[in-house]
Design a protein around this motif. Sequence first.
Motif, PDB file in Angstrom:
ATOM      1  N   ILE A   1       0.868  -1.175   0.000  1.00 10.99           N
ATOM      2  CA  ILE A   1       0.000   0.000   0.000  1.00 10.99           C
ATOM      3  C   ILE A   1       0.903   1.223   0.000  1.00 10.99           C
ATOM      4  N   LYS A   2       0.747   2.067  -1.002  1.00  8.29           N
ATOM      5  CA  LYS A   2       1.556   3.283  -1.109  1.00  8.29           C
ATOM      6  C   LYS A   2       3.047   2.958  -1.004  1.00  8.29           C
ATOM      7  N   GLY A   3       3.461   1.867  -1.642  1.00 11.06           N
ATOM      8  CA  GLY A   3       4.865   1.497  -1.678  1.00 11.06           C
ATOM      9  C   GLY A   3       5.375   0.736  -0.472  1.00 11.06           C
ATOM     10  N   THR A   4       4.569   0.615   0.577  1.00 11.50           N
ATOM     11  CA  THR A   4       4.965  -0.118   1.774  1.00 11.50           C
ATOM     12  C   THR A   4       4.446  -1.547   1.674  1.00 11.50           C
TER      13      THR A   4
ATOM     14  N   ALA B   1      -3.124  -9.681  -3.299  1.00 13.45           N
ATOM     15  CA  ALA B   1      -1.870 -10.357  -2.952  1.00 13.45           C
ATOM     16  C   ALA B   1      -0.854 -10.261  -4.084  1.00 13.45           C
ATOM     17  N   GLY B   2       0.375  -9.946  -3.704  1.00 15.89           N
ATOM     18  CA  GLY B   2       1.456  -9.864  -4.673  1.00 15.89           C
ATOM     19  C   GLY B   2       1.468  -8.562  -5.467  1.00 15.89           C
ATOM     20  N   LYS B   3       0.696  -7.586  -5.032  1.00 11.94           N
ATOM     21  CA  LYS B   3       0.587  -6.328  -5.777  1.00 11.94           C
ATOM     22  C   LYS B   3       0.628  -5.139  -4.819  1.00 11.94           C
ATOM     23  N   ASP B   4       0.906  -3.962  -5.400  1.00 14.56           N
ATOM     24  CA  ASP B   4       0.626  -2.707  -4.706  1.00 14.56           C
ATOM     25  C   ASP B   4      -0.793  -2.374  -5.129  1.00 14.56           C
ATOM     26  N   ALA B   5      -1.722  -2.589  -4.227  1.00 15.35           N
ATOM     27  CA  ALA B   5      -3.153  -2.474  -4.527  1.00 15.35           C
ATOM     28  C   ALA B   5      -3.734  -1.135  -4.080  1.00 15.35           C
ATOM     29  N   SER B   6      -2.914  -0.109  -4.029  1.00 14.44           N
ATOM     30  CA  SER B   6      -3.334   1.184  -3.487  1.00 14.44           C
ATOM     31  C   SER B   6      -4.622   1.707  -4.117  1.00 14.44           C
ATOM     32  N   ARG B   7      -4.698   1.717  -5.443  1.00 13.96           N
ATOM     33  CA  ARG B   7      -5.868   2.286  -6.115  1.00 13.96           C
ATOM     34  C   ARG B   7      -7.129   1.500  -5.771  1.00 13.96           C
ATOM     35  N   ALA B   8      -7.048   0.171  -5.835  1.00 16.03           N
ATOM     36  CA  ALA B   8      -8.222  -0.667  -5.533  1.00 16.03           C
ATOM     37  C   ALA B   8      -8.692  -0.452  -4.100  1.00 16.03           C
ATOM     38  N   LEU B   9      -7.760  -0.379  -3.165  1.00 13.35           N
ATOM     39  CA  LEU B   9      -8.136  -0.162  -1.771  1.00 13.35           C
ATOM     40  C   LEU B   9      -8.789   1.207  -1.603  1.00 13.35           C
ATOM     41  N   ALA B  10      -8.239   2.222  -2.240  1.00 14.30           N
ATOM     42  CA  ALA B  10      -8.798   3.570  -2.138  1.00 14.30           C
ATOM     43  C   ALA B  10     -10.233   3.602  -2.668  1.00 14.30           C
ATOM     44  N   LYS B  11     -10.476   2.825  -3.725  1.00 16.48           N
ATOM     45  CA  LYS B  11     -11.791   2.812  -4.370  1.00 16.48           C
ATOM     46  C   LYS B  11     -12.707   1.729  -3.793  1.00 16.48           C
ATOM     47  N   SER B  12     -12.224   1.002  -2.779  1.00 18.16           N
ATOM     48  CA  SER B  12     -12.972  -0.127  -2.206  1.00 18.16           C
ATOM     49  C   SER B  12     -13.414  -1.088  -3.309  1.00 18.16           C
TER      50      SER B  12
ATOM     51  N   LEU C   1     -12.629  -4.623  -5.754  1.00 18.80           N
ATOM     52  CA  LEU C   1     -11.985  -5.936  -5.866  1.00 18.80           C
ATOM     53  C   LEU C   1     -11.676  -6.263  -7.325  1.00 18.80           C
ATOM     54  N   LYS C   2     -11.698  -5.259  -8.204  1.00 22.44           N
ATOM     55  CA  LYS C   2     -11.412  -5.480  -9.625  1.00 22.44           C
ATOM     56  C   LYS C   2      -9.906  -5.598  -9.825  1.00 22.44           C
ATOM     57  N   PRO C   3      -9.460  -6.707 -10.437  1.00 21.98           N
ATOM     58  CA  PRO C   3      -8.014  -6.901 -10.635  1.00 21.98           C
ATOM     59  C   PRO C   3      -7.357  -5.735 -11.381  1.00 21.98           C
ATOM     60  N   GLU C   4      -8.055  -5.144 -12.351  1.00 18.54           N
ATOM     61  CA  GLU C   4      -7.457  -4.061 -13.133  1.00 18.54           C
ATOM     62  C   GLU C   4      -7.226  -2.790 -12.313  1.00 18.54           C
ATOM     63  N   GLU C   5      -7.848  -2.706 -11.141  1.00 18.03           N
ATOM     64  CA  GLU C   5      -7.642  -1.541 -10.285  1.00 18.03           C
ATOM     65  C   GLU C   5      -6.585  -1.783  -9.200  1.00 18.03           C
ATOM     66  N   CYS C   6      -6.013  -2.993  -9.175  1.00 21.33           N
ATOM     67  CA  CYS C   6      -4.948  -3.311  -8.215  1.00 21.33           C
ATOM     68  C   CYS C   6      -3.615  -2.808  -8.765  1.00 21.33           C
ATOM     69  N   VAL C   7      -3.494  -1.486  -8.780  1.00 21.03           N
ATOM     70  CA  VAL C   7      -2.299  -0.817  -9.285  1.00 21.03           C
ATOM     71  C   VAL C   7      -1.863   0.224  -8.264  1.00 21.03           C
ATOM     72  N   PRO C   8      -0.588   0.643  -8.336  1.00 23.89           N
ATOM     73  CA  PRO C   8      -0.075   1.578  -7.337  1.00 23.89           C
ATOM     74  C   PRO C   8      -0.585   3.008  -7.476  1.00 23.89           C
ATOM     75  N   GLU C   9      -0.995   3.418  -8.665  1.00 22.74           N
ATOM     76  CA  GLU C   9      -1.333   4.827  -8.891  1.00 22.74           C
ATOM     77  C   GLU C   9      -2.609   5.230  -8.156  1.00 22.74           C
ATOM     78  N   TRP C  10      -2.472   6.235  -7.327  1.00 25.20           N
ATOM     79  CA  TRP C  10      -3.623   6.736  -6.569  1.00 25.20           C
ATOM     80  C   TRP C  10      -3.639   8.265  -6.474  1.00 25.20           C
ATOM     81  N   GLU C  11      -2.571   8.919  -6.938  1.00 27.25           N
ATOM     82  CA  GLU C  11      -2.407  10.360  -6.745  1.00 27.25           C
ATOM     83  C   GLU C  11      -3.526  11.183  -7.387  1.00 27.25           C
ATOM     84  N   ASP C  12      -4.161  10.658  -8.441  1.00 28.53           N
ATOM     85  CA  ASP C  12      -5.203  11.402  -9.168  1.00 28.53           C
ATOM     86  C   ASP C  12      -6.599  11.226  -8.564  1.00 28.53           C
ATOM     87  N   LEU C  13      -6.702  10.462  -7.503  1.00 31.44           N
ATOM     88  CA  LEU C  13      -8.016  10.180  -6.915  1.00 31.44           C
ATOM     89  C   LEU C  13      -8.518  11.378  -6.109  1.00 31.44           C
ATOM     90  N   PRO C  14      -9.846  11.457  -5.929  1.00 28.92           N
ATOM     91  CA  PRO C  14     -10.394  12.538  -5.100  1.00 28.92           C
ATOM     92  C   PRO C  14      -9.979  12.357  -3.637  1.00 28.92           C
TER      93      PRO C  14
END
Length: 123
Positions: free
Chosen positions: A44-47, A67-78, A80-93
């Motif tokens: 999460i956020k690189g940690t 598991a096995g990913k930086d899932a920051s974006r998916a967690l921020a958006k609540s 469970l979509k695999p395509e959202e399990c990415v590190p980028e979150w800076e553009d979120l509200p």
Amino acid sequence: MADGGKFAPKTPVNLNPPKDDPISLEQLAMCDGNRDGYPTYVAIKGTVFDVSGNKAYGPTGQYRVFAGKDASRALAKSSLKPEECVPEWEDLPDSEKKVLNDWYTFFSKRYNIVGQVKNASNL
């Protein structure tokens, strides 16, 4: 964090001191809960957190997608979509950034920090 108490686990968890070992994305991907001899990690956020003891992140668990990913974006958006399990979150509200920070706090009170994603830019 002033509201950190609301995220405290019901049963106290004895955590190891956080590590800042560099973990490559390739290493992180190997820790997806599907490989014998490897721990299960979620970043999460690189940690990087070791979630090995929680079956929810295992091969058949409800949160295996993280598991096995930086899932920051998916967690921020609540999500469970695999395509959202990415590190980028800076553009979120801000509302979703708050959710992400809450997840970070939640994880940090339950799981050992085993390292940082190497060259992570989403800290």
